[in-house]
Design an enzyme around this catalytic site. Sequence first.
Site, PDB file in Angstrom:
ATOM      1  CG  ASP A 174      -2.559  -0.869   5.562  1.00 28.11           C
ATOM      2  OD1 ASP A 174      -1.416  -1.346   5.439  1.00 28.11           O
ATOM      3  OD2 ASP A 174      -2.760   0.330   5.857  1.00 28.11           O
ATOM      4  CE1 TYR A 176      -2.984  -1.429   9.019  1.00 21.66           C
ATOM      5  CE2 TYR A 176      -5.022  -2.286   9.947  1.00 21.66           C
ATOM      6  CZ  TYR A 176      -4.364  -1.493   9.028  1.00 21.66           C
ATOM      7  OH  TYR A 176      -5.078  -0.761   8.130  1.00 21.66           O
ATOM      8  NE  ARG A 183      -4.856   4.123   8.938  1.00 20.26           N
ATOM      9  CZ  ARG A 183      -3.580   4.493   9.008  1.00 20.26           C
ATOM     10  NH1 ARG A 183      -2.650   3.600   9.325  1.00 20.26           N
ATOM     11  NH2 ARG A 183      -3.224   5.744   8.774  1.00 20.26           N
ATOM     12  CD  GLU A 199      -3.036   0.830   2.296  1.00 12.68           C
ATOM     13  OE1 GLU A 199      -3.398   1.827   2.939  1.00 12.68           O
ATOM     14  OE2 GLU A 199      -3.481  -0.315   2.497  1.00 12.68           O
ATOM     15  CE  LYS A 200       1.221   2.798   5.408  1.00 11.25           C
ATOM     16  NZ  LYS A 200       0.008   2.018   5.182  1.00 11.25           N
ATOM     17  CG  ASP A 252      -7.877  -1.574   6.599  1.00 15.95           C
ATOM     18  OD1 ASP A 252      -7.562  -1.675   5.400  1.00 15.95           O
ATOM     19  OD2 ASP A 252      -7.608  -0.564   7.270  1.00 15.95           O
TER      20      ASP A 252
END
Length: 709
Positions: free
Chosen positions: A102, A323, A325, A7-8, A104
């Site tokens: 991520d 993680y 979130r 994701e990043k 989620d």
Amino acid sequence: MRLYIAEKPSMGAEIAKCLTGPVIRKDGYLETKDGIVTWGFGHILRQAEPEEYDEKYKRWRMEDLPIIPEKWRLLVSESCVKQFEIVRGLIERADEVVHAGDPDREGQLLIDEVLDYVENTKPVKRILLNALDEKSIKKAIHSLRENSEFLNLKQSALARARADWLIGMNLSRAYTLAAQRAGHRIVLPIGRVKTPTLALVVRRERELENFVPVDYFVIKAKFAHGNGEFMTNWKAKDEQIGLDSEGRLIDEVTAKALVDKFQQENNETGVVTLYETTEKKESQRLPFSLSALQVLAGKRFGFEPQLVLDTAQKLYEKKLTTYPRSDCDYLPENQFEDAKVILSNLANLDQSQIASWANKADSGIKSRAWNDKKISAHHAIIPTQERCKFSTLTEAEQKLYGLIAQAYIAQFYPQHVYLQTKVEVHYLKERFTASGKVIKVLGWKELYSAADAEEKKEDEDALLPEMKKKDEVLCKEAFFDKKATRPPARFTAATLLAGMKEIHKYVKNPEAKKKLKDVYGIGTEATRATIIKELISRGFLQNEGKKKTLIPTKAAYLLVDALPDEMTYPDSTAVWEDHLHRMAAGDTELKLFLAEQESFTKALCEKAKQMVIPIHEGQKKCPRCKQGVLQLRNGKNGAFWGCSNYPSCRATYEDDHGSIKKPDHLCPRCKQGDLRLRNGKNGAFWGCSNYPSCRATYNDDKGKPDFNR
């Protein structure tokens, strides 16, 4: 070639370190013997704006609403064009793709939408990274799953994104136009989650404005038993006079009369009708979800929710915690075996309090936190097996790591065990009660010393002698305390976030309230803090005082008052969140959900067209429609005043050097319009400017209306 898409960049770098061979840095990706790792920058793709569907939507017009795309479009964000092309090229070269977003809902969509956009046909695996330490990443690499298993999670994220677009784009335009029609120069940003959140604060402020304290009286009586004295509280009967609707005694005369009655010298004794002692066990406090961490850090340290999220993210990127979130406060059972290493690291931490707690922990205790049935894509936030140099952390990082470590260590202390005693006394046909608590095993509460100190104080006040049913007791004294009802507390960022999490408490519909008690709240763990921050930055809320309580601004009242209950009460939003979670579980469909959202949007746009918003101070209400305001405009024949409600209202008035020209001849019929000379089939005549609402006409008499004909 296997291609990992993170994701990043920071996550991509950590994955690459755990693959075989040297890591070779290239432009936009990392190359290893085990494959290539590339990344996005969050949302590489963005949803198209209304004007990108059709040029005409550049201008906000009520008649164009609602805007509902026939086919949803995504566009490459301008800042991400180069990286997107790199990712596209690598997908074309790959034999297999590993989705490393991520773990989620949002993380699932971020990578999936890129794969869909480039029409990927290569097989796709999914890696779930709940921690970035080496052991966790290597374990995840060897436990890849089929990405297709997460289709429902992707659909849920897609449903949320499209619902937010439909409501945000359409209702923001609709109600902004309604406000501007009334002379308000403001943009009203309306959101599926942020609007009911703002309304919580507005309604709380109005409760405070209208709050009138009510005095009430609490009667206490001290009784003597052969084994000692004890204090009780009088309990009113349903038929007792002097009670309010909440069952509080509000009549002081009645309170005095009861106390006098209880203190009379008489031979009557009280009887113990209930003496019950039960052993109670209180399970260990669960580890943290992000919301729970934000709420506690806000109460204990005054941290803003966004600061907690940012700090938890830094701890995660330093590989010290899992993680951040996460909306889950349970742990997978297969991680129980990691406890010895984590506790050993904490026992050697250069922070004496945490080290002391960890040294006393029993790694053989398995609390209720370890439960696979409660785990979704991620688990509670806990320390990783990475050794932490506590002294190198910032103050905020130290405080947050301390909370996370404390909650984890508590899982390895015994349950809190105490004896709960309930006593009931009947005296002079009245009922008195008392309760007491004796701690047998302090257990995990040893870690929460401040809370324990409070409880010990309560226990001392409620110390009860040994008794049994039917024992007689004597009333030694009776008195009453005068108290007053308290106003509700203003929200802070932390308590507002807790309100978003426990939204069922604020739901209007009683049936929905029951149903939504187990819902995750409104918004997501990652977005709640951002929503509160945005409401502040856009001038709808402001912080006040040392406690940073949230106060609504005039713009907040205008927005909330302009909208119907469907948008300001959280009922609909909470139900939608329930649908989204059920969609993630495969229990409802994207198409059905979006159809409901489209119907809802259409209905609220129609309400906006009929909405009458109070005219902005200093503006002149249109005398014809009484909804719009008169605004100075330029026409073919020069300046004139027209209604802001055009084209629904076509009222116009002549300009007189920046002011509305007073009519030379006021219409005697409607007394609103002015008579103007016009040319008809039969020659000149005078007609009302308020036509067609008023159809008054008069003959012309040498340039003046003839009121006699």
